[in-house]
Design a protein around this motif. Structure first.
Motif, PDB file in Angstrom:
ATOM      1  N   ALA A   1       0.830  -1.204   0.000  1.00 15.28           N
ATOM      2  CA  ALA A   1       0.000   0.000   0.000  1.00 15.28           C
ATOM      3  C   ALA A   1       0.865   1.255   0.000  1.00 15.28           C
ATOM      4  CB  ALA A   1      -0.935  -0.006   1.198  1.00 15.28           C
ATOM      5  N   SER A   2       1.981   1.240   0.739  1.00 16.97           N
ATOM      6  CA  SER A   2       2.851   2.418   0.784  1.00 16.97           C
ATOM      7  C   SER A   2       3.557   2.663  -0.548  1.00 16.97           C
ATOM      8  CB  SER A   2       3.874   2.283   1.912  1.00 16.97           C
ATOM      9  OG  SER A   2       4.782   1.235   1.629  1.00 16.97           O
ATOM     10  N   VAL A   3       3.796   1.590  -1.308  1.00 22.87           N
ATOM     11  CA  VAL A   3       4.423   1.720  -2.624  1.00 22.87           C
ATOM     12  C   VAL A   3       3.409   2.211  -3.654  1.00 22.87           C
ATOM     13  CG1 VAL A   3       5.566   0.406  -4.466  1.00 22.87           C
ATOM     14  CG2 VAL A   3       6.122  -0.052  -2.094  1.00 22.87           C
ATOM     15  N   GLY A   4       2.126   1.958  -3.417  1.00 25.96           N
ATOM     16  CA  GLY A   4       1.089   2.429  -4.333  1.00 25.96           C
ATOM     17  C   GLY A   4       0.416   1.335  -5.131  1.00 25.96           C
ATOM     18  N   PHE A   5       0.665   0.078  -4.775  1.00 26.49           N
ATOM     19  CA  PHE A   5       0.022  -1.038  -5.470  1.00 26.49           C
ATOM     20  C   PHE A   5      -1.390  -1.294  -4.951  1.00 26.49           C
ATOM     21  CE2 PHE A   5       4.408  -3.019  -6.354  1.00 26.49           C
ATOM     22  CZ  PHE A   5       4.523  -2.320  -7.537  1.00 26.49           C
ATOM     23  N   LEU A   6      -1.599  -1.105  -3.658  1.00 24.86           N
ATOM     24  CA  LEU A   6      -2.892  -1.393  -3.030  1.00 24.86           C
ATOM     25  C   LEU A   6      -3.422  -0.158  -2.326  1.00 24.86           C
ATOM     26  CD1 LEU A   6      -2.080  -4.805  -1.296  1.00 24.86           C
ATOM     27  CD2 LEU A   6      -3.137  -4.465  -3.516  1.00 24.86           C
ATOM     28  N   LYS A   7      -4.759  -0.117  -2.167  1.00 26.49           N
ATOM     29  CA  LYS A   7      -5.414   0.959  -1.428  1.00 26.49           C
ATOM     30  C   LYS A   7      -6.371   0.307  -0.431  1.00 26.49           C
ATOM     31  CE  LYS A   7      -8.898   3.320  -3.121  1.00 26.49           C
ATOM     32  NZ  LYS A   7      -9.715   4.204  -3.946  1.00 26.49           N
ATOM     33  N   PRO A   8      -6.251   0.629   0.870  1.00 28.15           N
ATOM     34  CA  PRO A   8      -7.166   0.036   1.851  1.00 28.15           C
ATOM     35  C   PRO A   8      -8.619   0.408   1.560  1.00 28.15           C
ATOM     36  CG  PRO A   8      -5.345   1.131   2.942  1.00 28.15           C
ATOM     37  CD  PRO A   8      -5.264   1.485   1.487  1.00 28.15           C
ATOM     38  N   VAL A   9      -9.500  -0.557   1.720  1.00 25.94           N
ATOM     39  CA  VAL A   9     -10.931  -0.339   1.512  1.00 25.94           C
ATOM     40  C   VAL A   9     -11.577  -0.186   2.879  1.00 25.94           C
ATOM     41  CG1 VAL A   9     -13.075  -1.373   0.664  1.00 25.94           C
ATOM     42  CG2 VAL A   9     -10.958  -1.661  -0.629  1.00 25.94           C
ATOM     43  N   VAL A  10     -12.282   0.910   3.068  1.00 19.94           N
ATOM     44  CA  VAL A  10     -12.972   1.150   4.330  1.00 19.94           C
ATOM     45  C   VAL A  10     -14.279   0.381   4.307  1.00 19.94           C
ATOM     46  CG1 VAL A  10     -13.978   2.886   5.844  1.00 19.94           C
ATOM     47  CG2 VAL A  10     -11.935   3.428   4.513  1.00 19.94           C
ATOM     48  N   GLU A  11     -14.437  -0.491   5.293  1.00 21.18           N
ATOM     49  CA  GLU A  11     -15.652  -1.296   5.364  1.00 21.18           C
ATOM     50  C   GLU A  11     -16.696  -0.548   6.174  1.00 21.18           C
ATOM     51  OE1 GLU A  11     -15.114  -5.367   6.484  1.00 21.18           O
ATOM     52  OE2 GLU A  11     -13.098  -5.386   5.663  1.00 21.18           O
ATOM     53  N   LYS A  12     -17.891  -0.454   5.620  1.00 29.57           N
ATOM     54  CA  LYS A  12     -18.989   0.198   6.314  1.00 29.57           C
ATOM     55  C   LYS A  12     -19.832  -0.852   7.003  1.00 29.57           C
ATOM     56  CE  LYS A  12     -19.323   3.910   2.944  1.00 29.57           C
ATOM     57  NZ  LYS A  12     -20.188   4.565   1.960  1.00 29.57           N
ATOM     58  N   LYS A  13     -20.300  -0.520   8.193  1.00 36.32           N
ATOM     59  CA  LYS A  13     -21.197  -1.433   8.894  1.00 36.32           C
ATOM     60  C   LYS A  13     -22.584  -1.308   8.287  1.00 36.32           C
ATOM     61  CE  LYS A  13     -18.775  -1.452  13.246  1.00 36.32           C
ATOM     62  NZ  LYS A  13     -18.851  -1.259  14.690  1.00 36.32           N
ATOM     63  N   LYS A  14     -23.227  -2.438   8.110  1.00 35.33           N
ATOM     64  CA  LYS A  14     -24.572  -2.428   7.537  1.00 35.33           C
ATOM     65  C   LYS A  14     -25.587  -2.018   8.592  1.00 35.33           C
ATOM     66  CE  LYS A  14     -23.882  -5.830   3.947  1.00 35.33           C
ATOM     67  NZ  LYS A  14     -24.405  -7.037   3.328  1.00 35.33           N
ATOM     68  N   ALA A  15     -26.535  -1.215   8.162  1.00 36.83           N
ATOM     69  CA  ALA A  15     -27.608  -0.794   9.068  1.00 36.83           C
ATOM     70  C   ALA A  15     -28.603  -1.941   9.225  1.00 36.83           C
ATOM     71  CB  ALA A  15     -28.312   0.437   8.515  1.00 36.83           C
ATOM     72  N   ILE A  16     -29.113  -2.076  10.399  1.00 34.00           N
ATOM     73  CA  ILE A  16     -30.107  -3.114  10.680  1.00 34.00           C
ATOM     74  C   ILE A  16     -31.468  -2.453  10.751  1.00 34.00           C
ATOM     75  CG2 ILE A  16     -30.871  -4.851  12.320  1.00 34.00           C
ATOM     76  CD1 ILE A  16     -27.965  -5.091  13.220  1.00 34.00           C
ATOM     77  N   ARG A  17     -32.385  -2.954   9.963  1.00 31.02           N
ATOM     78  CA  ARG A  17     -33.746  -2.406   9.974  1.00 31.02           C
ATOM     79  C   ARG A  17     -34.601  -3.211  10.932  1.00 31.02           C
ATOM     80  NH1 ARG A  17     -35.393  -1.039   3.756  1.00 31.02           N
ATOM     81  NH2 ARG A  17     -33.648   0.342   3.342  1.00 31.02           N
ATOM     82  N   LYS A  18     -35.363  -2.486  11.723  1.00 30.76           N
ATOM     83  CA  LYS A  18     -36.290  -3.136  12.634  1.00 30.76           C
ATOM     84  C   LYS A  18     -37.700  -2.964  12.098  1.00 30.76           C
ATOM     85  CE  LYS A  18     -33.975  -2.840  17.053  1.00 30.76           C
ATOM     86  NZ  LYS A  18     -34.097  -2.356  18.437  1.00 30.76           N
ATOM     87  N   LYS A  19     -38.476  -3.990  12.233  1.00 28.45           N
ATOM     88  CA  LYS A  19     -39.866  -3.924  11.819  1.00 28.45           C
ATOM     89  C   LYS A  19     -40.663  -3.283  12.957  1.00 28.45           C
ATOM     90  CE  LYS A  19     -43.281  -6.678   9.487  1.00 28.45           C
ATOM     91  NZ  LYS A  19     -43.628  -8.005   8.990  1.00 28.45           N
ATOM     92  N   VAL A  20     -41.390  -2.241  12.630  1.00 27.83           N
ATOM     93  CA  VAL A  20     -42.137  -1.506  13.645  1.00 27.83           C
ATOM     94  C   VAL A  20     -43.603  -1.894  13.538  1.00 27.83           C
ATOM     95  CG1 VAL A  20     -42.801   0.783  14.453  1.00 27.83           C
ATOM     96  CG2 VAL A  20     -40.520   0.408  13.507  1.00 27.83           C
ATOM     97  N   ASN A  21     -44.187  -2.228  14.679  1.00 24.21           N
ATOM     98  CA  ASN A  21     -45.597  -2.589  14.738  1.00 24.21           C
ATOM     99  C   ASN A  21     -46.398  -1.296  14.938  1.00 24.21           C
ATOM    100  OD1 ASN A  21     -48.051  -3.723  15.027  1.00 24.21           O
ATOM    101  ND2 ASN A  21     -47.517  -5.030  16.760  1.00 24.21           N
ATOM    102  N   LYS A  22     -47.186  -0.923  13.951  1.00 23.46           N
ATOM    103  CA  LYS A  22     -47.952   0.332  14.006  1.00 23.46           C
ATOM    104  C   LYS A  22     -49.334   0.143  14.610  1.00 23.46           C
ATOM    105  CE  LYS A  22     -45.668   2.414  10.075  1.00 23.46           C
ATOM    106  NZ  LYS A  22     -45.825   3.054   8.775  1.00 23.46           N
ATOM    107  N   ASN A  23     -49.698  -1.047  14.986  1.00 17.58           N
ATOM    108  CA  ASN A  23     -51.025  -1.315  15.537  1.00 17.58           C
ATOM    109  C   ASN A  23     -51.075  -1.170  17.054  1.00 17.58           C
ATOM    110  OD1 ASN A  23     -51.950  -1.877  12.993  1.00 17.58           O
ATOM    111  ND2 ASN A  23     -51.503  -4.063  13.155  1.00 17.58           N
ATOM    112  N   VAL A  24     -50.177  -0.458  17.625  1.00 23.74           N
ATOM    113  CA  VAL A  24     -50.146  -0.315  19.082  1.00 23.74           C
ATOM    114  C   VAL A  24     -50.996   0.835  19.514  1.00 23.74           C
ATOM    115  CG1 VAL A  24     -48.673   0.126  21.076  1.00 23.74           C
ATOM    116  CG2 VAL A  24     -47.886  -1.343  19.227  1.00 23.74           C
TER     117      VAL A  24
END
Length: 60
Positions: free
Chosen positions: A37-60
């Motif tokens: 990477a320091s020589v310029g052959f590779l570039k680190p890839v920043v990994e993003k955390k996936k968002a977790i969707r929650k199912k919301v009960n609207k009948n409350v």
């Protein structure tokens, strides 16, 4: 850690692996990956955390 290959195709004798431009690779040998990477052959890839969707009960 994941890296993106940003230069022309090359072969690393230490890792015994060929790298192709645009490829995303995961390397366990971080010392060698940092050198590439320091020589310029590779570039680190920043990994993003996936968002977790929650199912919301609207009948409350």
């Amino acid at each position: 850690m994941k890296y993106e290959v940003i230069t022309s195709p090359f072969y690393c004798t230490v890792l015994q692996r060929a790298f192709v431009t645009g490829e995303i690779v995961e390397l366990e040998n971080t010392d060698r990956a940092d050198i590439l990477a320091s020589v310029g052959f590779l570039k680190p890839v920043v990994e993003k955390k996936k968002a977790i969707r929650k199912k919301v009960n609207k009948n409350v």
